[in-house]
Design a protein around this motif. Structure first.
Motif, PDB file in Angstrom:
ATOM      1  N   ILE A 133      35.992  44.211  44.413  1.00 29.18           N
ATOM      2  CA  ILE A 133      35.676  45.853  44.712  1.00 29.18           C
ATOM      3  C   ILE A 133      36.459  46.354  43.349  1.00 29.18           C
ATOM      4  O   ILE A 133      37.517  46.172  43.047  1.00 29.18           O
ATOM      5  CB  ILE A 133      36.226  46.156  46.189  1.00 29.18           C
ATOM      6  N   ALA A 134      35.597  47.520  42.946  1.00 34.61           N
ATOM      7  CA  ALA A 134      36.187  48.211  41.691  1.00 34.61           C
ATOM      8  C   ALA A 134      35.883  49.469  42.035  1.00 34.61           C
ATOM      9  O   ALA A 134      35.134  50.023  42.758  1.00 34.61           O
ATOM     10  CB  ALA A 134      35.475  47.937  40.642  1.00 34.61           C
ATOM     11  N   LEU A 135      36.989  50.550  41.376  1.00 33.34           N
ATOM     12  CA  LEU A 135      36.947  51.783  41.920  1.00 33.34           C
ATOM     13  C   LEU A 135      37.790  52.553  40.894  1.00 33.34           C
ATOM     14  O   LEU A 135      38.666  51.975  40.259  1.00 33.34           O
ATOM     15  CB  LEU A 135      37.619  52.226  43.429  1.00 33.34           C
ATOM     16  N   LEU A 136      37.486  53.917  40.662  1.00 31.48           N
ATOM     17  CA  LEU A 136      38.529  54.937  40.071  1.00 31.48           C
ATOM     18  C   LEU A 136      39.216  55.749  41.074  1.00 31.48           C
ATOM     19  O   LEU A 136      38.791  56.215  41.930  1.00 31.48           O
ATOM     20  CB  LEU A 136      37.516  55.711  39.349  1.00 31.48           C
ATOM     21  N   GLY A 137      40.416  55.622  40.945  1.00 34.41           N
ATOM     22  CA  GLY A 137      41.258  56.486  41.769  1.00 34.41           C
ATOM     23  C   GLY A 137      42.805  56.169  41.617  1.00 34.41           C
ATOM     24  O   GLY A 137      43.233  55.820  40.434  1.00 34.41           O
ATOM     25  N   ASP A 138      43.722  56.862  42.413  1.00 31.00           N
ATOM     26  CA  ASP A 138      45.007  56.995  42.219  1.00 31.00           C
ATOM     27  C   ASP A 138      45.621  55.577  42.367  1.00 31.00           C
ATOM     28  O   ASP A 138      45.495  55.183  43.287  1.00 31.00           O
ATOM     29  CB  ASP A 138      45.597  57.917  43.252  1.00 31.00           C
ATOM     30  N   PRO A 139      46.244  54.975  41.220  1.00 36.50           N
ATOM     31  CA  PRO A 139      46.823  53.649  41.312  1.00 36.50           C
ATOM     32  C   PRO A 139      47.748  53.695  42.485  1.00 36.50           C
ATOM     33  O   PRO A 139      47.976  52.677  43.077  1.00 36.50           O
ATOM     34  CB  PRO A 139      47.388  53.609  39.968  1.00 36.50           C
ATOM     35  N   GLU A 140      48.678  54.702  42.815  1.00 42.61           N
ATOM     36  CA  GLU A 140      49.849  54.516  43.808  1.00 42.61           C
ATOM     37  C   GLU A 140      49.030  54.561  45.190  1.00 42.61           C
ATOM     38  O   GLU A 140      49.646  53.341  45.909  1.00 42.61           O
ATOM     39  CB  GLU A 140      50.586  55.569  43.660  1.00 42.61           C
TER      40      GLU A 140
ATOM     41  N   TYR B 113      45.741  53.546  46.049  1.00 40.32           N
ATOM     42  CA  TYR B 113      44.933  52.381  46.058  1.00 40.32           C
ATOM     43  C   TYR B 113      45.873  51.037  46.124  1.00 40.32           C
ATOM     44  O   TYR B 113      45.489  49.869  46.336  1.00 40.32           O
ATOM     45  CB  TYR B 113      43.769  52.397  45.176  1.00 40.32           C
ATOM     46  N   GLY B 114      46.841  50.900  45.092  1.00 40.68           N
ATOM     47  CA  GLY B 114      47.920  49.879  44.957  1.00 40.68           C
ATOM     48  C   GLY B 114      48.350  49.553  46.454  1.00 40.68           C
ATOM     49  O   GLY B 114      48.605  48.242  46.501  1.00 40.68           O
ATOM     50  N   PHE B 115      48.457  50.408  47.257  1.00 39.19           N
ATOM     51  CA  PHE B 115      49.010  50.183  48.666  1.00 39.19           C
ATOM     52  C   PHE B 115      48.134  48.947  49.547  1.00 39.19           C
ATOM     53  O   PHE B 115      48.497  48.483  50.204  1.00 39.19           O
ATOM     54  CB  PHE B 115      49.255  51.347  49.587  1.00 39.19           C
TER      55      PHE B 115
ATOM     56  N   VAL C 243      44.621  46.650  41.725  1.00 37.86           N
ATOM     57  CA  VAL C 243      45.702  46.412  40.524  1.00 37.86           C
ATOM     58  C   VAL C 243      44.782  47.067  39.367  1.00 37.86           C
ATOM     59  O   VAL C 243      43.341  47.101  39.612  1.00 37.86           O
ATOM     60  CB  VAL C 243      46.037  45.085  40.381  1.00 37.86           C
ATOM     61  N   PRO C 244      45.236  47.200  38.290  1.00 39.12           N
ATOM     62  CA  PRO C 244      44.456  47.630  37.155  1.00 39.12           C
ATOM     63  C   PRO C 244      43.563  46.525  36.838  1.00 39.12           C
ATOM     64  O   PRO C 244      43.798  45.448  36.682  1.00 39.12           O
ATOM     65  CB  PRO C 244      45.678  47.720  36.078  1.00 39.12           C
TER      66      PRO C 244
ATOM     67  N   PHE D 220      41.238  52.932  36.751  1.00 41.27           N
ATOM     68  CA  PHE D 220      40.231  52.039  37.007  1.00 41.27           C
ATOM     69  C   PHE D 220      40.850  50.763  37.440  1.00 41.27           C
ATOM     70  O   PHE D 220      41.625  49.960  36.945  1.00 41.27           O
ATOM     71  CB  PHE D 220      39.289  51.544  35.791  1.00 41.27           C
ATOM     72  N   GLN D 221      40.447  50.471  38.710  1.00 42.03           N
ATOM     73  CA  GLN D 221      41.342  49.231  39.374  1.00 42.03           C
ATOM     74  C   GLN D 221      40.406  48.322  40.243  1.00 42.03           C
ATOM     75  O   GLN D 221      39.148  48.863  40.538  1.00 42.03           O
ATOM     76  CB  GLN D 221      42.181  50.018  40.413  1.00 42.03           C
TER      77      GLN D 221
END
Length: 175
Positions: free
Chosen positions: A117-124, A126-128, A132-133, A149-150
């Motif tokens: 799954i790929a997305l553009l969003g706040d790393p903090e 979505y990292g939860f 990951v990058p 982009f994660q």
């Protein structure tokens, strides 16, 4: 998360309420009649790129209060999932509705043997959820958003699948 929240697959009758939801959550640019996210969602539907088994609405008391759209993307020659847009009614944000939608996508995509799954969003944020990058897995960003982009590799992911990511065509047409 709210106990009275219902997460269910999107249906044909959800087009109008989810469009209004995206307008409310993201705002309508001055020169447009609808939010970019509403226009993107409509274009993804028209192109047939929405993944019905991975696109959900959140309901409270019979009202649509959250929405997540997933569409077919690719990593090199391999199919992948592009997540977004995702929206929650502004006055109900930060109550776990977006998280519930995201978790429904992840569980369903893994069950369906999707690789990533790929997305553009706040790393903090979505990292939860384990994102990951993309570069950490050798996946190239489809634009100049390296930090945002994660990806979330799922059980079907294999390192040899790495390559450039490409969203559905509607993302490229959005101006």
């Amino acid at each position: 998360m709210r106990e009275d929240l219902i997460i269910r697959p999107e249906g044909p009758a959800d087009a109008e309420p989810t469009g209004l939801l995206h307008d409310a959550a993201f705002g309508i640019p001055q020169e447009r009649e609808r939010s970019l996210e509403r226009e993107l969602t409509a274009a993804l539907r028209e192109d047939g790129d929405v993944l019905p088994g991975l696109t959900f609405v959140a309901e409270l008391d019979g009202h649509v209060v959250g929405h997540v759209v997933c569409s077919r993307g690719s990593v090199g020659t391999h199919p992948a999932v592009g997540l977004g847009p995702i929206a929650v009614t502004p006055q109900l944000q930060r109550q776990g509705i977006g998280a519930a939608l995201l978790m429904a996508v992840v569980a369903s995509a893994d069950r369906d043997a999707e690789s990533l799954i790929a997305l553009l969003g706040d790393p903090e944020y979505y990292g939860f959820f384990g994102f990951v990058p993309a570069s950490a897995h050798g996946i190239g960003s489809p634009g100049p958003w390296e930090e945002a982009f994660q990806v979330l590799p799922l059980r079907a992911w294999r390192a040899e699948m790495a390559g450039p990511f490409r969203y559905a065509a509607a993302f490229e047409r959005l101006a």
